[in-house]
Design a protein around this motif. Structure first.
Motif, mmCIF file in Angstrom:
data_model
loop_
_atom_site.group_PDB
_atom_site.id
_atom_site.type_symbol
_atom_site.label_atom_id
_atom_site.label_comp_id
_atom_site.label_asym_id
_atom_site.label_seq_id
_atom_site.Cartn_x
_atom_site.Cartn_y
_atom_site.Cartn_z
ATOM 1 N N CYS A 167 0.846 -1.199 0.000
ATOM 2 C CA CYS A 167 0.000 0.000 0.000
ATOM 3 C C CYS A 167 0.876 1.241 0.000
ATOM 4 O O CYS A 167 2.068 1.165 0.307
ATOM 5 C CB CYS A 167 -0.971 0.000 1.175
ATOM 6 S SG CYS A 167 -0.212 0.267 2.766
ATOM 7 N N ILE A 169 3.770 2.372 2.830
ATOM 8 C CA ILE A 169 4.137 1.158 3.568
ATOM 9 C C ILE A 169 5.461 1.399 4.317
ATOM 10 O O ILE A 169 6.365 2.027 3.783
ATOM 11 C CB ILE A 169 4.228 -0.042 2.599
ATOM 12 C CG1 ILE A 169 4.408 -1.354 3.344
ATOM 13 C CG2 ILE A 169 5.312 0.148 1.566
ATOM 14 C CD1 ILE A 169 4.192 -2.582 2.435
ATOM 15 N N LYS A 170 5.559 0.905 5.546
ATOM 16 C CA LYS A 170 6.701 1.266 6.390
ATOM 17 C C LYS A 170 7.631 0.096 6.709
ATOM 18 O O LYS A 170 8.305 0.115 7.737
ATOM 19 C CB LYS A 170 6.195 1.892 7.713
ATOM 20 C CG LYS A 170 5.486 3.223 7.545
ATOM 21 C CD LYS A 170 6.388 4.284 6.942
ATOM 22 C CE LYS A 170 5.753 5.660 6.852
ATOM 23 N NZ LYS A 170 4.512 5.726 6.096
ATOM 24 N N PHE A 229 -3.856 3.011 12.117
ATOM 25 C CA PHE A 229 -3.715 3.141 10.658
ATOM 26 C C PHE A 229 -2.865 1.963 10.174
ATOM 27 O O PHE A 229 -1.714 2.132 9.759
ATOM 28 C CB PHE A 229 -3.014 4.463 10.302
ATOM 29 C CG PHE A 229 -3.606 5.688 10.945
ATOM 30 C CD1 PHE A 229 -4.623 6.403 10.310
ATOM 31 C CD2 PHE A 229 -3.161 6.135 12.187
ATOM 32 C CE1 PHE A 229 -5.172 7.536 10.896
ATOM 33 C CE2 PHE A 229 -3.699 7.273 12.788
ATOM 34 C CZ PHE A 229 -4.711 7.971 12.141
ATOM 35 N N ALA A 230 -3.428 0.785 10.232
ATOM 36 C CA ALA A 230 -2.621 -0.428 10.066
ATOM 37 C C ALA A 230 -2.106 -0.625 8.648
ATOM 38 O O ALA A 230 -1.030 -1.185 8.451
ATOM 39 C CB ALA A 230 -3.430 -1.643 10.503
ATOM 40 N N GLY A 231 -2.871 -0.218 7.632
ATOM 41 C CA GLY A 231 -2.446 -0.388 6.237
ATOM 42 C C GLY A 231 -2.107 -1.836 5.932
ATOM 43 O O GLY A 231 -2.904 -2.753 6.166
ATOM 44 N N SER A 232 -0.881 -2.067 5.467
ATOM 45 C CA SER A 232 -0.439 -3.423 5.099
ATOM 46 C C SER A 232 -0.034 -4.249 6.320
ATOM 47 O O SER A 232 0.300 -5.425 6.191
ATOM 48 C CB SER A 232 0.774 -3.319 4.183
ATOM 49 O OG SER A 232 1.888 -2.864 4.937
ATOM 50 N N ASP A 292 -8.109 -0.025 10.666
ATOM 51 C CA ASP A 292 -7.947 0.809 9.473
ATOM 52 C C ASP A 292 -9.352 1.143 8.980
ATOM 53 O O ASP A 292 -10.285 0.355 9.174
ATOM 54 C CB ASP A 292 -7.168 0.056 8.377
ATOM 55 C CG ASP A 292 -6.533 0.999 7.363
ATOM 56 O OD1 ASP A 292 -5.309 1.215 7.427
ATOM 57 O OD2 ASP A 292 -7.272 1.550 6.521
ATOM 58 N N SER A 293 -9.475 2.303 8.330
ATOM 59 C CA SER A 293 -10.788 2.664 7.790
ATOM 60 C C SER A 293 -11.088 1.884 6.506
ATOM 61 O O SER A 293 -12.218 1.891 6.029
ATOM 62 C CB SER A 293 -10.857 4.169 7.509
ATOM 63 O OG SER A 293 -9.815 4.528 6.624
ATOM 64 N N ARG A 313 -12.499 4.046 12.278
ATOM 65 C CA ARG A 313 -11.727 5.280 12.169
ATOM 66 C C ARG A 313 -10.788 5.424 13.370
ATOM 67 O O ARG A 313 -11.013 4.836 14.425
ATOM 68 C CB ARG A 313 -12.678 6.478 12.095
ATOM 69 C CG ARG A 313 -13.360 6.642 10.735
ATOM 70 C CD ARG A 313 -14.159 7.925 10.722
ATOM 71 N NE ARG A 313 -13.334 9.091 11.053
ATOM 72 C CZ ARG A 313 -12.722 9.870 10.163
ATOM 73 N NH1 ARG A 313 -12.844 9.623 8.871
ATOM 74 N NH2 ARG A 313 -11.997 10.910 10.551
ATOM 75 N N PHE A 314 -9.777 6.265 13.188
ATOM 76 C CA PHE A 314 -8.740 6.359 14.223
ATOM 77 C C PHE A 314 -9.260 6.898 15.556
ATOM 78 O O PHE A 314 -8.760 6.543 16.617
ATOM 79 C CB PHE A 314 -7.562 7.207 13.709
ATOM 80 C CG PHE A 314 -7.836 8.695 13.609
ATOM 81 C CD1 PHE A 314 -7.574 9.553 14.663
ATOM 82 C CD2 PHE A 314 -8.374 9.241 12.448
ATOM 83 C CE1 PHE A 314 -7.819 10.920 14.568
ATOM 84 C CE2 PHE A 314 -8.628 10.601 12.336
ATOM 85 C CZ PHE A 314 -8.351 11.438 13.400
ATOM 86 N N ASP A 316 0.418 5.751 12.005
ATOM 87 C CA ASP A 316 1.024 6.095 10.710
ATOM 88 C C ASP A 316 -0.069 6.624 9.785
ATOM 89 O O ASP A 316 -0.504 5.940 8.855
ATOM 90 C CB ASP A 316 1.701 4.847 10.116
ATOM 91 C CG ASP A 316 2.395 5.153 8.790
ATOM 92 O OD1 ASP A 316 2.694 6.338 8.531
ATOM 93 O OD2 ASP A 316 2.646 4.198 8.027
ATOM 94 N N ASN A 373 -9.186 7.050 2.182
ATOM 95 C CA ASN A 373 -7.884 7.553 2.574
ATOM 96 C C ASN A 373 -7.759 9.033 2.261
ATOM 97 O O ASN A 373 -7.261 9.419 1.215
ATOM 98 C CB ASN A 373 -6.832 6.750 1.794
ATOM 99 C CG ASN A 373 -5.482 6.800 2.448
ATOM 100 O OD1 ASN A 373 -5.305 7.408 3.498
ATOM 101 N ND2 ASN A 373 -4.508 6.173 1.818
HETATM 102 C C1 LIG Z 1 0.307 5.514 5.511
HETATM 103 S S1 LIG Z 1 -0.913 4.251 5.511
HETATM 104 C C2 LIG Z 1 -0.359 3.151 6.767
HETATM 105 C C3 LIG Z 1 0.748 2.292 6.271
HETATM 106 C C4 LIG Z 1 1.201 1.211 7.228
HETATM 107 N N1 LIG Z 1 1.949 1.734 8.342
HETATM 108 C C5 LIG Z 1 2.061 0.201 6.475
HETATM 109 O O1 LIG Z 1 3.251 0.032 6.783
HETATM 110 O O2 LIG Z 1 1.519 -0.418 5.552
HETATM 111 C C6 LIG Z 1 -2.290 5.022 6.220
HETATM 112 C C7 LIG Z 1 -3.506 4.137 6.424
HETATM 113 O O3 LIG Z 1 -4.477 4.897 7.129
HETATM 114 C C8 LIG Z 1 -5.770 4.507 6.699
HETATM 115 N N2 LIG Z 1 -6.674 5.628 7.043
HETATM 116 C C9 LIG Z 1 -6.875 6.783 6.358
HETATM 117 N N3 LIG Z 1 -7.741 7.579 7.029
HETATM 118 C C10 LIG Z 1 -8.083 6.907 8.158
HETATM 119 C C11 LIG Z 1 -8.938 7.219 9.263
HETATM 120 N N4 LIG Z 1 -9.623 8.367 9.310
HETATM 121 N N5 LIG Z 1 -9.040 6.307 10.274
HETATM 122 C C12 LIG Z 1 -8.374 5.128 10.210
HETATM 123 N N6 LIG Z 1 -7.561 4.773 9.179
HETATM 124 C C13 LIG Z 1 -7.403 5.661 8.174
HETATM 125 C C14 LIG Z 1 -5.616 4.226 5.221
HETATM 126 O O4 LIG Z 1 -6.597 3.340 4.756
HETATM 127 C C15 LIG Z 1 -4.201 3.652 5.149
HETATM 128 O O5 LIG Z 1 -4.229 2.250 5.150
#
Ligand SMILES: C[S@@+](CC[C@H](N)C(=O)[O-])C[C@H]1O[C@@H](n2cnc3c(N)ncnc32)[C@H](O)[C@@H]1O
Length: 292
Positions: free
Chosen positions: A17, A20-21, A45-48, A64-65, A189-190, A206, A218
């Motif tokens: 995604c 990704i970190k 904000f778990a993403g991948s 994650d949303s 949501r966060f 993140d 996003n």
């Molecule tokens: C920068 S990415 C995270 C990447 C993760 N640390 C990784 O290594 O894959 C940000 C994530 O935040 C999620 N996101 C965006 N807005 C959000 C919200 N309001 N609440 C929760 N998650 C959200 C996105 O779907 C996305 O997966």
């Protein structure tokens, strides 16, 4: 399993995604040494899930949303997505892709978008993986109606045997880590995730970078950053936040506006735009933390 021990090199997660970190894992591991054990790891904000899959906390609340991400990992956890099912799916659909070309990628995309009937509107996790690993640049992007809309990477031979095996291995490692601990995946949501964090938890945040990668799930504004900063200031849980510090063009204004009261660590990272050496750009990344 000791969360901070390194019995294996950092591994890439099965899903890719934006933002990704994986590359920050060692840095975050050194910052959290001795702190992960006994605490619940919360990622709003778990993403991948790249960071947590490598840090391997015993207890984790992953949120994650984006429902497709959380549904994918829940399916890995409950076994409805397994290394065997992934191999079968990618080999079968990969053969059709080779045979029919990009039309097949778009057929799967249509099938995925036409059946968003899983929890929180999630689509089929095998198709999600197929699209994620065959789309342009490993992006995740959804249109205004919530449909996946990233184009094809334009390589009909995408699912060559070695590539399928690599993904199968990534699914297997992710499954082993998730099942070794007590992990929960939630689409939320966060704000909700922060509200659930207590003194015995450790938050790794993140968020998306403001103004970039905007799509259906996003979108990140200065107001969101302010809400996050207020929530973390209120929270009894210690936190680590990933963000950017500066690049050749500008500094991140949020560091001054929201995060100046915390410890800020920086590291330079190089990334390429295209293949040419002169297109190598430096970005200084930051970890902001309440840990002293
Ligand atoms: C920068 S990415 C995270 C990447 C993760 N640390 C990784 O290594 O894959 C940000 C994530 O935040 C999620 N996101 C965006 N807005 C959000 C919200 N309001 N609440 C929760 N998650 C959200 C996105 O779907 C996305 O997966």
């Amino acid at each position: 399993m000791s969360p901070n021990s390194r019995d294996a090199a950092t591994f890439a997660p099965p899903i890719k995604c934006q933002g990704i970190k994986t590359r920050l894992t060692d840095w975050i591991r050194s910052l959290t040494a001795g702190l992960v054990e006994g605490r619940r790891w919360i990622e709003p904000f778990a993403g991948s899930c790249a960071v947590s899959l490598n840090l391997r906390p015993e207890r984790a609340l992953m949120c994650d949303s984006n429902p497709h991400l959380m549904h994918f990992y829940r399916s890995v956890q409950d076994g409805s997505v397994s290394p065997e099912s992934v191999r079968w799916h990618l080999e079968a659909e990969g053969r059709r892709l080779l045979d029919k070309g990009e039309a097949h990628y778009y057929r799967i995309r249509e099938r995925f978008n036409g059946s968003l009937s899983g929890p929180d509107g999630a689509g089929d996790p095998h198709d999600f993986l197929f699209l994620n690993r065959a789309c342009f640049n490993g992006l995740i992007r959804f249109n205004r109606r919530g449909g996946f809309n990233v184009p094809f990477c334009r390589n009909p031979a995408r699912y060559a045997p070695a590539y399928v095996t690599r993904i199968v291995n990534q699914v297997e490692r992710a499954r082993d880590v998730i099942r070794a601990g007590d992990w929960e995946f939630r689409c939320q949501r966060f704000e909700q995730s922060l509200a659930e964090a207590g003194a015995d938890d450790l938050l790794y945040c993140d968020p998306p970078y403001a103004g970039r990668h905007t799509d259906y799930f996003n979108c990140w504004t200065d107001a969101d950053e302010a809400t996050l900063a207020a929530g973390l200031a209120r929270s009894r849980a210690p936190f680590i936040l990933s963000t950017w510090h500066h690049n050749v063009h500008r500094h991140n204004p949020a560091l001054e506006d929201q995060w100046s009261g915390y410890r800020i660590l920086t590291r330079k990272h190089f990334y390429h735009v295209g293949a040419r050496e002169r297109n190598r750009h430096a970005m200084v990344e930051a970890l902001v933390t309440s840990l002293v």
